[in-house]
Design a protein around this motif. Structure first.
Motif, PDB file in Angstrom:
ATOM      1  N   VAL A  51      -6.780  32.792 -13.732  1.00  0.00           N
ATOM      2  CA  VAL A  51      -7.330  33.987 -14.382  1.00  0.00           C
ATOM      3  C   VAL A  51      -8.037  33.489 -15.642  1.00  0.00           C
ATOM      4  N   VAL A  52      -9.368  33.435 -15.581  1.00  0.00           N
ATOM      5  CA  VAL A  52     -10.129  32.745 -16.625  1.00  0.00           C
ATOM      6  C   VAL A  52     -10.558  33.656 -17.766  1.00  0.00           C
ATOM      7  N   GLY A  53     -10.442  34.957 -17.582  1.00  0.00           N
ATOM      8  CA  GLY A  53     -10.848  35.856 -18.656  1.00  0.00           C
ATOM      9  C   GLY A  53     -10.287  37.245 -18.476  1.00  0.00           C
ATOM     10  N   VAL A  54     -10.083  37.933 -19.587  1.00  0.00           N
ATOM     11  CA  VAL A  54      -9.588  39.313 -19.584  1.00  0.00           C
ATOM     12  C   VAL A  54     -10.448  40.129 -20.534  1.00  0.00           C
ATOM     13  N   TRP A  55     -11.000  41.212 -20.023  1.00  0.00           N
ATOM     14  CA  TRP A  55     -11.745  42.154 -20.861  1.00  0.00           C
ATOM     15  C   TRP A  55     -11.061  43.506 -20.812  1.00  0.00           C
ATOM     16  N   SER A  56     -11.102  44.215 -21.931  1.00  0.00           N
ATOM     17  CA  SER A  56     -10.571  45.568 -21.983  1.00  0.00           C
ATOM     18  C   SER A  56     -11.372  46.381 -22.974  1.00  0.00           C
ATOM     19  N   ARG A  57     -11.383  47.680 -22.765  1.00  0.00           N
ATOM     20  CA  ARG A  57     -12.005  48.570 -23.750  1.00  0.00           C
ATOM     21  C   ARG A  57     -11.255  48.505 -25.071  1.00  0.00           C
TER      22      ARG A  57
ATOM     23  N   ARG B  22      -9.128  33.552 -21.443  1.00  0.00           N
ATOM     24  CA  ARG B  22      -9.555  33.838 -22.811  1.00  0.00           C
ATOM     25  C   ARG B  22      -9.912  35.312 -22.912  1.00  0.00           C
ATOM     26  N   GLU B  23      -9.722  35.848 -24.083  1.00  0.00           N
ATOM     27  CA  GLU B  23     -10.098  37.237 -24.320  1.00  0.00           C
ATOM     28  C   GLU B  23     -11.613  37.359 -24.282  1.00  0.00           C
ATOM     29  N   LEU B  24     -12.100  38.344 -23.544  1.00  0.00           N
ATOM     30  CA  LEU B  24     -13.536  38.588 -23.437  1.00  0.00           C
ATOM     31  C   LEU B  24     -13.879  39.815 -24.273  1.00  0.00           C
ATOM     32  N   THR B  25     -14.803  39.652 -25.168  1.00  0.00           N
ATOM     33  CA  THR B  25     -15.133  40.743 -26.088  1.00  0.00           C
ATOM     34  C   THR B  25     -16.352  41.539 -25.661  1.00  0.00           C
ATOM     35  N   SER B  26     -17.061  41.059 -24.642  1.00  0.00           N
ATOM     36  CA  SER B  26     -18.278  41.745 -24.224  1.00  0.00           C
ATOM     37  C   SER B  26     -18.462  41.655 -22.723  1.00  0.00           C
ATOM     38  N   LEU B  27     -18.893  42.739 -22.108  1.00  0.00           N
ATOM     39  CA  LEU B  27     -19.190  42.737 -20.678  1.00  0.00           C
ATOM     40  C   LEU B  27     -20.460  41.953 -20.372  1.00  0.00           C
ATOM     41  N   ALA B  28     -21.201  41.613 -21.431  1.00  0.00           N
ATOM     42  CA  ALA B  28     -22.430  40.832 -21.247  1.00  0.00           C
ATOM     43  C   ALA B  28     -22.155  39.334 -21.293  1.00  0.00           C
TER      44      ALA B  28
END
Length: 282
Positions: free
Chosen positions: A43-49, A65-71
């Motif tokens: 699981v290479v990344g996690v994004w959340s609102r 890693r925490e993902l801060t942007s959907l882009a």
């Protein structure tokens, strides 16, 4: 269309690791992410609102890693949208996912057609039929995983991922999955609400909740071993008018619960009497 059962008695198999990005960090993701990692996937990344939720989940996943942007999403074999149904189209529209990527949502009632707005993606469904709560341990090998995909290659990818977690993997199209989701609400969400009412009534009477535990266990056990309609007991199925009236009096201070009691009583009596949709057994 028949539902294909890919679980049954197959022996354990070895699966190639899959790179996964989780879009969503709620209850489903908090259980699914660690399960995927434990099965050997990355699981290479996690994004959340909610950034705090993404960071909290990422800390429990060694390669994430925490993902801060959907882009700014990392490359992955599968992008899993573990999100509320209403949010999936919005996130799907905003996510910068490479063309040809496998993207699957985990929702029960959301059709595969939600991916029609992104025809360049390989859409799919990875629906775990289970209730998820904080602090609970999920027995993943027993959880039915219901799959659907727009193409055979995508379905094969989802099968490999699902079969590394569960011994019960099935292909279920959108129409049948919707019926399954409705049935799951009747089997889980509604009984949970009714149990909540029962607990409140006991507390108001100064009685311990534990009094009902043996009854609850026997009711569930019985429902799992014989058709529930055939196992129905109680004053409603007996048409015990005197007891039903006493119960109505006991619920007078709770008009909504009284209305619910009346509706369920009528439904029980309709089924027992051979209503149009539910003829009596035999």
């Amino acid at each position: 269309m028949m539902i294909a059962d890919a679980s049954a008695t197959c022996p354990p198999r070895v699966f190639a690791p899959v790179r996964v990005v989780l879009l969503g960090a709620g209850r489903v993701a908090h259980h699914l992410g660690p399960a995927l990692a434990a099965a050997g996937h990355a699981v290479v990344g996690v994004w959340s609102r909610t950034a705090v939720a993404a960071a909290a989940l990422a800390r429990h996943l060694p390669q994430a890693r925490e993902l801060t942007s959907l882009a700014d999403l990392p490359a992955a074999d599968v992008y899993l949208l573990a999100l509320p149904d209403a949010v999936v189209p919005q996130v799907l529209a905003a996510a910068r996912v490479p063309a040809g990527s496998m993207v699957a949502h985990t929702a029960g009632a959301l059709p595969l057609a939600v991916f029609a707005a992104r025809p360049e993606l390989r859409g799919g469904v990875f629906y775990p039929l289970q209730t998820f709560g904080p602090g609970r341990t999920i027995d993943w090998p027993t959880v039915p995983l219901c799959l659907e995909a727009a193409d055979a290659a995508g379905l094969a990818t989802l099968h490999a991922l699902a079969e590394s977690l569960s011994q019960d993997v099935r292909e279920v199209d959108s129409a049948r999955r919707l019926q399954l989701h409705v049935a799951a609400v009747w089997a889980s969400n509604f009984p949970n609400h009714l149990l909540g009412i029962a607990r409140e009534l006991l507390e108001q009477a100064g009685l311990p909740w534990q009094l009902l535990h043996p009854l609850i266990r026997e009711t569930v056990d019985k429902a799992l071993t014989q058709p529930p309609f055939e196992a129905q007991t109680g004053p409603a199925v007996r048409h015990d008018a005197a007891t039903l009236a006493r119960h109505a009096g006991a619920l007078a201070a709770h008009p909504r619960w009284l209305a619910l009691y009346g509706g369920l009583t009528a439904s029980i009596q309709d089924v027992a009497g051979g209503g149009a949709n539910n003829p009596p057994p035999g």
